[in-house]
Design an enzyme around this catalytic site. Structure first.
Site, PDB file in Angstrom:
ATOM      1  N   SER B  35      12.239  88.732  20.130  1.00 18.78           N
ATOM      2  CA  SER B  35      12.907  88.104  18.638  1.00 18.78           C
ATOM      3  C   SER B  35      14.464  87.655  19.922  1.00 18.78           C
ATOM      4  O   SER B  35      14.880  88.690  19.411  1.00 18.78           O
ATOM      5  CB  SER B  35      12.571  88.918  17.718  1.00 18.78           C
ATOM      6  OG  SER B  35      11.169  88.524  17.192  1.00 18.78           O
ATOM      7  N   TYR B  36      14.828  86.812  20.058  1.00 18.04           N
ATOM      8  CA  TYR B  36      16.366  85.569  20.239  1.00 18.04           C
ATOM      9  C   TYR B  36      17.067  85.577  18.668  1.00 18.04           C
ATOM     10  O   TYR B  36      16.586  85.244  17.490  1.00 18.04           O
ATOM     11  CB  TYR B  36      16.255  84.673  20.801  1.00 18.04           C
ATOM     12  CG  TYR B  36      15.459  85.655  21.929  1.00 18.04           C
ATOM     13  CD1 TYR B  36      16.424  85.701  23.263  1.00 18.04           C
ATOM     14  CD2 TYR B  36      14.268  85.294  22.370  1.00 18.04           C
ATOM     15  CE1 TYR B  36      16.556  86.243  24.819  1.00 18.04           C
ATOM     16  CE2 TYR B  36      13.926  85.905  24.311  1.00 18.04           C
ATOM     17  CZ  TYR B  36      15.424  86.485  24.920  1.00 18.04           C
ATOM     18  OH  TYR B  36      14.918  87.192  26.557  1.00 18.04           O
ATOM     19  N   TYR B  37      18.063  86.247  19.012  1.00 18.65           N
ATOM     20  CA  TYR B  37      18.911  85.850  17.556  1.00 18.65           C
ATOM     21  C   TYR B  37      20.464  85.422  18.263  1.00 18.65           C
ATOM     22  O   TYR B  37      20.539  85.191  19.078  1.00 18.65           O
ATOM     23  CB  TYR B  37      19.493  87.589  17.028  1.00 18.65           C
ATOM     24  CG  TYR B  37      18.027  87.940  16.316  1.00 18.65           C
ATOM     25  CD1 TYR B  37      17.805  88.044  15.051  1.00 18.65           C
ATOM     26  CD2 TYR B  37      17.094  89.053  17.301  1.00 18.65           C
ATOM     27  CE1 TYR B  37      16.626  88.495  14.680  1.00 18.65           C
ATOM     28  CE2 TYR B  37      16.106  89.064  16.520  1.00 18.65           C
ATOM     29  CZ  TYR B  37      15.888  89.030  14.910  1.00 18.65           C
ATOM     30  OH  TYR B  37      14.292  89.868  14.193  1.00 18.65           O
TER      31      TYR B  37
END
Lengths: 178, 178
Positions: B35-37
């Protein structure tokens, strides 16, 4: 997880005796070295949030505390994850967060029923008691009821509601500095 | 830690055979859910940074990657810490970060001398090889020399320098979406 927490100045020797008379069970002693970080995009001193890396006897945790949810106790939303403290520090600094305070203390943890009691000797600040109850929900009535139980408990230790301190150790440290 | 890394599209079956002929040693298979933020105070799409929670076979890590340090390879500064993924996600969201992309892949890791080679099958994107060398310093000459070694190595697998891809899987995914 919601925690309802009340803190007060105390004399540890005196309080420890009363606690043990009440039947509190000693759990463990911990050494805490806490680094607090502030965000680049909002000032936690104003938003009343906290972001901390705690190193505790060889383990480390990143903890976020949301703003306080009521005016009496120190109830907050809290999230915590184990971390490698050096890498986590580097990530925060790379993202533009900055370290703005350190709090170091010795904590003795006791339990009695569902109360968790911390007897804290905080460097440069003195001696404190913190009493905590977990809460299932954020409902005002539950938080109020848990706060009431904590204050009744503190009363048995000779500590009145008016003696409770809403400020965090970090805030107390900043006041001392400033 | 500095990593010098080059990526290219490939056909895994074909490349795997050539790798094994060269004497590469299979290390492990990993399933990655990433998951990229993005940050509230700067746009990582412009600053070329990345902040990721990777769940890998029951373990999870928070990784920060700084901007790329040279124009040929994908060299970046990188910090990584083990985390509890749910708590870390809650901390990031509470701080105002937001999730903006997910990359899922199967990775087979090989080693040959000091090369670390990943054969990646990426959901929705296809098959890739990534070759990595660690670097002691950020000096241009060291990074250039390591990149040169990686390209020579890729050449033996029939992959030319012009085939290398500087974009991250996340960027490729965003292009596909957009």
């Amino acid at each position: 997880m919601i925690e309802v927490e009340v803190k007060a100045h105390t004399y540890l020797d005196y309080t420890r005796n009363l606690l043990e008379e009440q039947g509190a069970r000693f759990v463990e002693s911990e050494h805490h070295f806490d680094s607090y970080y502030n965000a680049p995009h909002r000032d936690f001193a104003h938003t009343d949030e906290a972001l901390r890396i705690r190193s505790r006897d060889g383990k480390a945790f990143l903890t976020y505390k949301g703003k306080k949810k009521d005016s009496i106790s120190k109830t907050r939303e809290e999230f915590e994850t184990p971390v490698d403290p050096e890498s986590m520090r580097n990530i925060l600094l790379s993202l533009g967060f900055r370290e703005y305070g350190v709090v170091e203390k010795e904590r003795d943890v006791y339990k009695l029923d569902d109360f968790v009691i911390a007897l804290d000797s905080v460097e440069k600040l003195g001696e404190f008691i913190e009493v905590e109850l977990g809460a299932e929900s954020e409902s005002e009535s539950e938080i109020e009821q848990k706060s009431k139980r904590i204050f009744e408990f503190l009363n048995k230790l000779g500590i009145g509601r008016e003696e409770s301190i809403r400020k965090s150790y970090l805030e107390l440290m900043m006041e001392k500095k400033g």
